[in-house]
Design an enzyme around this catalytic site. Structure first.
Site, PDB file in Angstrom:
ATOM      1  N   ASN A  25       0.885  -1.169   0.000  1.00  0.00           N
ATOM      2  CA  ASN A  25       0.000   0.000   0.000  1.00  0.00           C
ATOM      3  C   ASN A  25       0.922   1.218   0.000  1.00  0.00           C
ATOM      4  O   ASN A  25       1.510   1.555   1.026  1.00  0.00           O
ATOM      5  CB  ASN A  25      -0.884  -0.011   1.251  1.00  0.00           C
ATOM      6  CG  ASN A  25      -1.673   1.281   1.386  1.00  0.00           C
ATOM      7  OD1 ASN A  25      -1.817   2.027   0.431  1.00  0.00           O
ATOM      8  ND2 ASN A  25      -2.178   1.551   2.587  1.00  0.00           N
ATOM      9  N   TRP A  26       1.033   1.825  -1.171  1.00  0.00           N
ATOM     10  CA  TRP A  26       1.993   2.932  -1.299  1.00  0.00           C
ATOM     11  C   TRP A  26       1.479   4.224  -0.665  1.00  0.00           C
ATOM     12  O   TRP A  26       2.215   5.199  -0.563  1.00  0.00           O
ATOM     13  CB  TRP A  26       2.298   3.177  -2.780  1.00  0.00           C
ATOM     14  CG  TRP A  26       3.144   2.109  -3.412  1.00  0.00           C
ATOM     15  CD1 TRP A  26       3.480   0.888  -2.894  1.00  0.00           C
ATOM     16  CD2 TRP A  26       3.776   2.170  -4.706  1.00  0.00           C
ATOM     17  NE1 TRP A  26       4.271   0.189  -3.770  1.00  0.00           N
ATOM     18  CE2 TRP A  26       4.470   0.951  -4.893  1.00  0.00           C
ATOM     19  CE3 TRP A  26       3.817   3.126  -5.717  1.00  0.00           C
ATOM     20  CZ2 TRP A  26       5.186   0.674  -6.067  1.00  0.00           C
ATOM     21  CZ3 TRP A  26       4.537   2.849  -6.873  1.00  0.00           C
ATOM     22  CH2 TRP A  26       5.220   1.638  -7.045  1.00  0.00           C
ATOM     23  N   LYS A  27       0.211   4.253  -0.291  1.00  0.00           N
ATOM     24  CA  LYS A  27      -0.398   5.467   0.303  1.00  0.00           C
ATOM     25  C   LYS A  27      -0.186   6.659  -0.642  1.00  0.00           C
ATOM     26  O   LYS A  27      -0.252   6.478  -1.849  1.00  0.00           O
ATOM     27  CB  LYS A  27       0.178   5.718   1.704  1.00  0.00           C
ATOM     28  CG  LYS A  27       0.191   4.444   2.558  1.00  0.00           C
ATOM     29  CD  LYS A  27       0.380   4.714   4.008  1.00  0.00           C
ATOM     30  CE  LYS A  27       0.593   3.402   4.753  1.00  0.00           C
ATOM     31  NZ  LYS A  27       0.251   3.482   6.148  1.00  0.00           N
ATOM     32  N   HIS A 110      -9.522   1.126   4.480  1.00  0.00           N
ATOM     33  CA  HIS A 110      -8.250   1.313   5.188  1.00  0.00           C
ATOM     34  C   HIS A 110      -8.455   2.255   6.377  1.00  0.00           C
ATOM     35  O   HIS A 110      -9.227   3.215   6.292  1.00  0.00           O
ATOM     36  CB  HIS A 110      -7.191   1.876   4.241  1.00  0.00           C
ATOM     37  CG  HIS A 110      -5.815   1.818   4.816  1.00  0.00           C
ATOM     38  ND1 HIS A 110      -5.337   2.774   5.692  1.00  0.00           N
ATOM     39  CD2 HIS A 110      -4.833   0.896   4.688  1.00  0.00           C
ATOM     40  CE1 HIS A 110      -4.108   2.449   6.063  1.00  0.00           C
ATOM     41  NE2 HIS A 110      -3.777   1.315   5.465  1.00  0.00           N
ATOM     42  N   GLU A 112      -6.757   4.589   7.528  1.00  0.00           N
ATOM     43  CA  GLU A 112      -6.492   6.018   7.267  1.00  0.00           C
ATOM     44  C   GLU A 112      -7.691   6.674   6.578  1.00  0.00           C
ATOM     45  O   GLU A 112      -7.952   7.854   6.783  1.00  0.00           O
ATOM     46  CB  GLU A 112      -5.200   6.168   6.439  1.00  0.00           C
ATOM     47  CG  GLU A 112      -3.978   5.889   7.303  1.00  0.00           C
ATOM     48  CD  GLU A 112      -2.747   5.438   6.546  1.00  0.00           C
ATOM     49  OE1 GLU A 112      -2.724   5.528   5.301  1.00  0.00           O
ATOM     50  OE2 GLU A 112      -1.801   4.971   7.208  1.00  0.00           O
ATOM     51  N   GLU A 182      -5.650  -5.284  10.255  1.00  0.00           N
ATOM     52  CA  GLU A 182      -4.666  -4.239  10.505  1.00  0.00           C
ATOM     53  C   GLU A 182      -5.002  -3.510  11.804  1.00  0.00           C
ATOM     54  O   GLU A 182      -5.825  -2.571  11.797  1.00  0.00           O
ATOM     55  CB  GLU A 182      -4.664  -3.232   9.358  1.00  0.00           C
ATOM     56  CG  GLU A 182      -4.299  -3.835   8.016  1.00  0.00           C
ATOM     57  CD  GLU A 182      -3.650  -2.791   7.115  1.00  0.00           C
ATOM     58  OE1 GLU A 182      -2.530  -3.036   6.681  1.00  0.00           O
ATOM     59  OE2 GLU A 182      -4.257  -1.743   6.893  1.00  0.00           O
ATOM     60  N   GLY A 188       1.916   2.181  10.596  1.00  0.00           N
ATOM     61  CA  GLY A 188       2.826   3.311  10.441  1.00  0.00           C
ATOM     62  C   GLY A 188       3.452   3.765  11.743  1.00  0.00           C
ATOM     63  O   GLY A 188       4.050   4.836  11.809  1.00  0.00           O
ATOM     64  N   SER A 228       3.064  -2.276  10.267  1.00  0.00           N
ATOM     65  CA  SER A 228       4.513  -2.246  10.490  1.00  0.00           C
ATOM     66  C   SER A 228       5.194  -3.578  10.193  1.00  0.00           C
ATOM     67  O   SER A 228       6.174  -3.936  10.858  1.00  0.00           O
ATOM     68  CB  SER A 228       4.829  -1.760  11.907  1.00  0.00           C
ATOM     69  OG  SER A 228       4.313  -0.449  12.099  1.00  0.00           O
ATOM     70  N   GLY A 249       2.721  -1.231   4.235  1.00  0.00           N
ATOM     71  CA  GLY A 249       2.791   0.196   3.931  1.00  0.00           C
ATOM     72  C   GLY A 249       4.226   0.626   3.681  1.00  0.00           C
ATOM     73  O   GLY A 249       4.776   0.406   2.599  1.00  0.00           O
ATOM     74  N   GLY A 250       4.841   1.212   4.700  1.00  0.00           N
ATOM     75  CA  GLY A 250       6.183   1.798   4.558  1.00  0.00           C
ATOM     76  C   GLY A 250       7.195   0.903   3.861  1.00  0.00           C
ATOM     77  O   GLY A 250       7.918   1.348   2.956  1.00  0.00           O
TER      78      GLY A 250
HETATM   79  C1  PEP Z   1      -0.880  -0.030   5.744  1.00  0.00           C
HETATM   80  O1  PEP Z   1      -0.840   1.108   5.295  1.00  0.00           O
HETATM   81  O2  PEP Z   1      -1.806  -0.779   5.437  1.00  0.00           O
HETATM   82  C2  PEP Z   1       0.195  -0.459   6.636  1.00  0.00           C
HETATM   83  C3  PEP Z   1       0.143  -1.645   7.163  1.00  0.00           C
HETATM   84  O3  PEP Z   1       1.190   0.457   6.854  1.00  0.00           O
HETATM   85  P1  PEP Z   1       2.602   0.164   7.600  1.00  0.00           P
HETATM   86  O4  PEP Z   1       3.140  -1.143   7.047  1.00  0.00           O
HETATM   87  O5  PEP Z   1       3.470   1.327   7.234  1.00  0.00           O
HETATM   88  O6  PEP Z   1       2.305   0.059   9.056  1.00  0.00           O
END
Ligand code: PEP
Length: 266
Positions: A25-27, A110, A112, A182, A188, A228, A249-250
């Site tokens: 998930n590049w956000k 999601h 966010e 999640e 994040g 994470s 994500g990251g």
């Molecule tokens: C996400 O955005 O779905 C996510 C899991 O982010 P991160 O891996 O950065 O916690």
């Protein structure tokens, strides 16, 4: 994404029969030019993966991602879609629009989107409906806040999110649904659920799918963990019996790290 027929007849819960999916998930990151470069970097690193590999990118990057991923085992997804087919919804993109350019996956619900854009279980349900109607595969995100975990109501929250989002989804349509557990407190933040915590919730989600659908559907649905996940902790999380991949994500923005997670899932 349709599941192998063998899964439907599977009586025993068996992780071997589910193909894990690692989705990035590049956000709100990467321009189209950067998208092409990152996918070109990822491609050779994941070309032999036996799990599914998906990159979910901002709308503006979809064409570049589809072009760069062409001929590879990388599938492309969007990070959201609207529930209406078209209309006066300034700034929005419909599921039909995504399907029309050949996007096969979409993230829905999601945290966010829920936290910053007022999305709810009901809007998630409507978006899921639109996405399935358009022929897309949905990555449905669910998860509890830290205070909800501390109050021991994690499964009540997640149960409600899933029951509402999947209302009206048939067993046949469920084959195009991936659930991503999640925990909001792990997204994040650098805080990760322990492998046991992730597996406990994923297992409970599988139990709920059995109640709502059938044992065969519960055994075959892909349930990811996200929060994470990184190159260091992926193997332990993905080694859990009910964790069938990850939403990343990251770490999905670094080709080598993303590839290591893919490797850990395969
Ligand atoms: C996400 O955005 O779905 C996510 C899991 O982010 P991160 O891996 O950065 O916690």
């Amino acid at each position: 994404m349709s599941r192998p027929a063998i899964m439907k007849g599977c009586v025993l819960m068996n992780k071997q029969l589910r193909k894990p999916v690692i989705a990035g998930n590049w956000k709100m990151n990467k321009t189209p030019v950067e998208t092409t470069a990152l996918i070109n970097e990822i491609k050779p690193l994941v070309k032999d993966a036996s799990c599914g590999v998906v990159v979910c990118v901002p709308y503006i990057d979809l064409f570049a991602a589809l072009e760069a991923a062409k001929g590879s085992n990388i599938k492309v997804g969007a990070e959201n879609c609207h529930w209406a087919k078209s209309g006066a919804f300034t700034g929005e993109v419909s599921a039909d629009m995504l399907a029309s350019i050949g996007v096969p996956y979409v993230i829905i619900g999601h945290s966010e989107r829920r936290q910053y854009f007022g999305e709810t279980d009901v809007t998630a349900r409507d978006r899921v409906r639109a996405a399935l109607d358009a022929g897309l595969t949905v990555i449905l995100c669910v998860g509890e806040l830290l205070e909800e975990r501390e109050q021991n109501i994690t499964m009540e929250i997640i149960g409600k999110q899933i029951k509402i989002a999947l209302a009206g989804v048939t067993a046949a349509e469920l084959e195009r649904v991936i659930i991503a557990y999640e925990p909001v407190w792990a997204i994040g933040t650098g805080l990760t659920a322990t492998a046991e915590q992730a597996n406990e919730v994923n297992k409970a989600i599988r139990g709920l799918i059995e109640q709502l659908y059938s044992k065969a559907d519960a055994d075959s649905i892909v349930i990811q963990y996200g929060g994470s996940m990184n190159a260091q902790n992926a193997a332990e999380l993905l080694g859990q019996p009910d964790v069938d991949g990850g939403l990343i994500g990251g770490a999905s923005l670094k080709a080598a790290d993303f590839a290591k997670i893919v490797e850990a899932a395969c």
